[in-house]
Write a protein that holds these residues in place. Structure first.
Motif, PDB file in Angstrom:
ATOM      1  N   GLY A 141      44.340 -48.957  77.863  1.00 11.33           N
ATOM      2  CA  GLY A 141      44.912 -48.942  78.824  1.00 11.33           C
ATOM      3  C   GLY A 141      46.345 -48.062  78.840  1.00 11.33           C
ATOM      4  N   SER A 144      45.304 -44.608  79.153  1.00  9.05           N
ATOM      5  CA  SER A 144      45.105 -44.048  80.449  1.00  9.05           C
ATOM      6  C   SER A 144      46.188 -44.218  81.382  1.00  9.05           C
ATOM      7  CB  SER A 144      44.064 -45.006  81.152  1.00  9.05           C
ATOM      8  OG  SER A 144      42.770 -44.957  80.328  1.00  9.05           O
ATOM      9  N   THR A 145      47.196 -45.289  80.996  1.00  8.10           N
ATOM     10  CA  THR A 145      48.587 -44.971  81.920  1.00  8.10           C
ATOM     11  C   THR A 145      49.310 -43.810  81.681  1.00  8.10           C
ATOM     12  OG1 THR A 145      48.709 -47.531  81.938  1.00  8.10           O
ATOM     13  CG2 THR A 145      50.626 -46.321  82.124  1.00  8.10           C
ATOM     14  N   SER A 148      47.603 -41.124  83.371  1.00  8.43           N
ATOM     15  CA  SER A 148      47.765 -41.076  84.797  1.00  8.43           C
ATOM     16  C   SER A 148      49.211 -40.812  85.221  1.00  8.43           C
ATOM     17  CB  SER A 148      47.546 -42.431  85.534  1.00  8.43           C
ATOM     18  OG  SER A 148      46.066 -42.920  85.008  1.00  8.43           O
ATOM     19  N   ALA A 254      47.609 -45.326  89.340  1.00 10.53           N
ATOM     20  CA  ALA A 254      46.847 -45.849  88.265  1.00 10.53           C
ATOM     21  C   ALA A 254      47.811 -46.244  87.175  1.00 10.53           C
ATOM     22  CB  ALA A 254      46.197 -44.642  87.739  1.00 10.53           C
ATOM     23  N   THR A 255      49.212 -45.805  86.985  1.00  4.84           N
ATOM     24  CA  THR A 255      49.968 -46.244  85.798  1.00  4.84           C
ATOM     25  C   THR A 255      50.235 -47.733  86.037  1.00  4.84           C
ATOM     26  OG1 THR A 255      51.967 -45.605  87.197  1.00  4.84           O
ATOM     27  CG2 THR A 255      50.931 -43.862  86.118  1.00  4.84           C
ATOM     28  N   GLN A 258      46.621 -50.067  84.531  1.00  6.30           N
ATOM     29  CA  GLN A 258      45.756 -49.797  83.470  1.00  6.30           C
ATOM     30  C   GLN A 258      45.957 -50.948  82.562  1.00  6.30           C
ATOM     31  OE1 GLN A 258      43.501 -47.215  83.379  1.00  6.30           O
ATOM     32  NE2 GLN A 258      44.023 -47.094  85.180  1.00  6.30           N
ATOM     33  N   SER A 311      40.986 -47.710  86.765  1.00  6.96           N
ATOM     34  CA  SER A 311      40.645 -48.748  85.717  1.00  6.96           C
ATOM     35  C   SER A 311      39.307 -48.918  85.445  1.00  6.96           C
ATOM     36  CB  SER A 311      41.329 -50.269  86.108  1.00  6.96           C
ATOM     37  OG  SER A 311      42.712 -50.123  86.352  1.00  6.96           O
ATOM     38  N   THR A 314      38.738 -47.152  82.102  1.00  6.48           N
ATOM     39  CA  THR A 314      39.443 -47.930  81.199  1.00  6.48           C
ATOM     40  C   THR A 314      38.351 -48.924  80.677  1.00  6.48           C
ATOM     41  OG1 THR A 314      41.388 -47.263  81.809  1.00  6.48           O
ATOM     42  CG2 THR A 314      41.423 -49.035  80.262  1.00  6.48           C
TER      43      THR A 314
END
Length: 384
Positions: A141, A144-145, A148, A254-255, A258, A311, A314
């Motif tokens: 996560g 991915s954060t 993003s 998205a930040t 995640q 997400s 993720t």
């Protein structure tokens, strides 16, 4: 990352930080490049068909290099392969303003797509492998954060640098060079890889169909949204500056989601979480045609929509990290990258066709694809 001892935490913190920064810088380049190329081609009076074709060259590069990534990783190791890919990406970006021909850009975007594919597959699988099972959702996560954040920062950076000089290309190139220094640092270790147990990448498809489908979905809509959302807003009466900022706000969403959703995935059924996320993403996309005529509502809706939508990837990749290691993990990531390349290839074309068919075609395209994906975890229960 949550670990069991201070010593282990100290050993793992540096690689985790470095690899998540790779995601940040990679995202910055992707977020800056997509609207930059689109708007440059709009200025040159190219239509959506040509814009889609040029965007698809990134996917062509990804698809061309993907089958060779397991061999590259075994021959060079993840560290050296990612370093070389970062240098290639930086050099390619520097060439765009020096060679301002749309036909040359077709080739350069292909090379850039191949370099980005190596960076994405090997850095993410590298991080997934060194992460303990109990913290995988949160760590992926975090990755991915930051990815993003980088993607969201790209359009925002473009509003600052403008498009009248080589500055945006230079910024993206420098970002990759900085990342190269982090990855090439002698204190950054990489895992010892074992060869994949199955002789063919396609043999892994039955083992992870939902993960492959999730990657296909994300790639299709990500490439479509980054290339055409600003254009969709402009067709609805937004200025170029406001439309670009809307894209940035959407990607920023998205930040915020995640890590919390990764935390939920560590504690609940990931299958039902995937179904829920897909349903929310489909429903949210159906509201785009209403929200696009109300800027405040559009900002809030698209921020939340992309947080939920992003997400999905993720959660799906956390499932993979729980089940596979070493060469097998890289093989599945490579197969996912082929799905990503295929999605990025067809996404812009389908989005352009949808927008040509109806004013709100982009929204309908997003809603239908998310809804179809949501059915998979219901029928393939053993895969999630």
């Amino acid at each position: 990352m949550l670990l069991h001892s201070p010593a282990r935490s100290a050993v793992s913190a540096a690689p985790t930080l470095s690899l998540t920064v790779v995601g940040l810088m990679f995202g910055l380049v992707m977020g800056l490049g997509a609207p930059l190329f689109t708007l440059e081609m709009v200025d040159l009076r190219f239509g959506t068909g040509m814009i889609a074709a040029n965007t698809m060259m990134h996917a062509v590069g990804s698809l061309a290099i993907a089958p060779f990534i397991p061999r590259i990783s075994m021959a060079l190791g993840p560290k050296r392969a990612v370093t070389l890919a970062l240098l290639t990406g930086a050099a390619t970006l520097a060439l765009f303003p020096l060679l301002p021909s749309i036909w040359v850009w077709f080739g350069l975007r292909t090379v850039l797509g191949a370099a980005c594919e190596i960076i994405l597959v090997l850095s993410e699988s590298w991080l997934n492998q060194i992460t303990p099972d109990h913290a995988r959702g949160r760590v992926m996560g975090l990755y991915s954060t930051l990815l993003s954040i980088g993607i969201a920062a790209g359009p925002a950076l473009l509003t600052v640098t403008g498009r009248t000089s080589a500055l945006p290309f230079a910024c993206a190139s420098v970002a990759l060079l900085v990342t190269t220094g982090l990855v090439a640092a002698p204190w950054l270790p990489h895992p010892q890889l074992t060869p994949p147990q199955r002789p063919s990448l396609l043999r892994y498809l039955p083992l992870a169909p939902i993960v492959i489908a999730a990657t296909l979905l994300i790639a299709m809509l990500d490439s479509a949204a980054t290339s055409f959302l600003a254009l969709y807003a402009m067709h609805s009466g937004w200025s170029e500056h406001a439309a670009t900022l809307l894209l940035s706000i959407m990607l920023l969403g998205a930040t915020a989601f995640q890590i919390p959703i990764g935390w939920i995935g560590d504690r609940t059924s990931r299958r039902w979480l995937l179904v829920s996320l897909a349903g929310l993403a489909a429903g949210g996309a159906l509201l785009w045609p209403v929200a696009i005529h109300h800027p405040g509502l559009a900002h809030v809706l698209l921020f939340a929509w992309d947080g939920v939508f992003a997400s999905i990837y993720t959660v799906a990749m956390s499932v993979v990290g729980d089940r596979y290691k070493g060469g097998d993990l890289i093989a599945i990531y490579t197969l996912s990258s082929l799905a990503w390349g295929a999605g990025a290839f067809v996404g812009p074309a389908l989005a352009a066709s949808s927008m040509a068919a109806a004013p709100d075609g982009l929204a309908w395209f997003a809603a239908i694809t998310c809804a179809l994906f949501g059915l998979l975890p219901l029928f393939l229960k053993k895969s999630a």
